[in-house]
Design an enzyme around this catalytic site. Structure first.
Site, PDB file in Angstrom:
ATOM      1  N   TYR A   1      -9.067 -18.856   0.118  1.00  0.00           N
ATOM      2  CA  TYR A   1      -8.837 -17.555  -0.527  1.00  0.00           C
ATOM      3  C   TYR A   1      -9.693 -17.520  -1.792  1.00  0.00           C
ATOM      4  O   TYR A   1      -9.236 -17.191  -2.868  1.00  0.00           O
ATOM      5  CB  TYR A   1      -7.353 -17.384  -0.840  1.00  0.00           C
ATOM      6  CG  TYR A   1      -6.958 -16.018  -1.373  1.00  0.00           C
ATOM      7  CD1 TYR A   1      -7.413 -14.838  -0.788  1.00  0.00           C
ATOM      8  CD2 TYR A   1      -6.112 -15.911  -2.482  1.00  0.00           C
ATOM      9  CE1 TYR A   1      -7.044 -13.603  -1.286  1.00  0.00           C
ATOM     10  CE2 TYR A   1      -5.731 -14.678  -2.975  1.00  0.00           C
ATOM     11  CZ  TYR A   1      -6.207 -13.520  -2.378  1.00  0.00           C
ATOM     12  OH  TYR A   1      -5.836 -12.282  -2.882  1.00  0.00           O
ATOM     13  N   ASN A  58      -1.889  -2.743 -10.489  1.00  0.00           N
ATOM     14  CA  ASN A  58      -1.321  -3.406  -9.313  1.00  0.00           C
ATOM     15  C   ASN A  58      -2.204  -3.292  -8.075  1.00  0.00           C
ATOM     16  O   ASN A  58      -2.032  -4.059  -7.134  1.00  0.00           O
ATOM     17  CB  ASN A  58       0.063  -2.805  -9.031  1.00  0.00           C
ATOM     18  CG  ASN A  58       0.671  -3.287  -7.746  1.00  0.00           C
ATOM     19  OD1 ASN A  58       1.084  -4.440  -7.619  1.00  0.00           O
ATOM     20  ND2 ASN A  58       0.711  -2.395  -6.744  1.00  0.00           N
ATOM     21  N   THR A 118       5.296  -8.537   2.041  1.00  0.00           N
ATOM     22  CA  THR A 118       4.687  -7.214   2.206  1.00  0.00           C
ATOM     23  C   THR A 118       3.792  -7.245   3.445  1.00  0.00           C
ATOM     24  O   THR A 118       3.520  -8.309   4.019  1.00  0.00           O
ATOM     25  CB  THR A 118       3.837  -6.839   0.988  1.00  0.00           C
ATOM     26  OG1 THR A 118       2.712  -7.730   0.895  1.00  0.00           O
ATOM     27  CG2 THR A 118       4.647  -6.930  -0.298  1.00  0.00           C
TER      28      THR A 118
END
Length: 254
Positions: free
Chosen positions: A150, A88, A188
């Site tokens: 990105y 992760n 997040t």
């Protein structure tokens, strides 16, 4: 839901916050004993104390930099009998080709791409010797919903999607399942950093949320709950697959 995970041993990287911490929470609820890895020892210790108190499970912390081969080797050696690995950890920066130089690109891939591959190599060998195990690669939908702003992340995620499919397509021969999870935007701290770099303005998050399904990003727990199901025996025939969780944006071509 009881996923019959009690007593299984799981290693989660990037576990100090975000999806990693949410995954630790749900696996602790299901009775897993946890190994939590990240660079921030204080954040790991805080999370471990909370999970031990709330769920009465074993929790060990491993402050490591997964870019460093010696830390990878040490981590794999410290957790030899894993049932579950959740890859992760990652912090690939936003930016176009001219904005992300070679040093930044390699630094990011050393953690997210090569960190996943190298830790999987070490853990897979031990799982193969035991004849069982599950490896989840938390990747990201930018590998299929590519974005030139990105570019390092889209390229890295696409590589990890291919890695997951290639390894997971044969891994059941060794008793191991390898599965990918591809979240879209998740609420997040990291998304705020990426959006500010991507849009160049402080209110980018609010502006973008207005166009998302349900007017929001995913909650980390929504990703963690899927991971918990995928590592369980209720998903025992699943390997070499990737599951996109982005409210349908990739499917719609948004």
């Amino acid at each position: 839901m009881n996923l019959n995970l009690r007593g299984r041993r799981a290693l989660i990287t990037g576990a100090s916050k975000g999806i990693g911490a949410a995954t630790a929470e749900v696996l602790a609820e299901e009775g897993c004993d946890l190994h939590l890895a990240a660079r921030s020892a204080p954040a790991l210790e805080d999370l471990a104390r909370r999970l031990r108190a709330a769920h009465s499970v074993g929790v060990s912390v491993h402050p490591v930099d997964l870019r460093l081969p010696e830390d990878l080797d040490r981590l794999a050696g410290d957790v030899p009998d894993l049932d579950i690995l959740v890859n992760n950890a990652g912090d690939i920066p936003g930016g176009s080709l001219d904005a992300v130089d070679g040093k930044a690109w390699r630094h990011a891939w050393d953690l997210k791409v090569f960190g996943y591959v190298d830790l999987t190599r070490l853990v897979y060998a031990r799982m193969k010797a035991r004849g069982r195990g599950v490896i989840i690669n938390n990747i990201g939908n930018a590998g299929e919903r590519v974005d030139s702003n990105y570019i390092a992340g889209s390229s890295g995620n696409a590589a990890l999607m291919a890695f997951t499919r290639a390894l997971g397509g044969r891994s059941l021969n060794d008793g191991i399942r390898v599965v990918g999870v591809n979240p879209g935007p998740v609420a997040t701290e990291r998304i705020l950093t990426l959006l500010k770099a991507h849009e160049g303005k402080e209110n980018a998050y609010a502006d973008l949320m207005a166009g998302y399904p349900l007017g929001r990003a995913a909650n980390p727990r929504e990703i963690a709950d899927l991971i918990a199901f995928l590592v369980s025996d209720r998903s025992a025939y699943t390997s070499g697959a990737g599951f996109t969780v982005d409210g349908g944006m990739s499917a719609a071509g948004a």
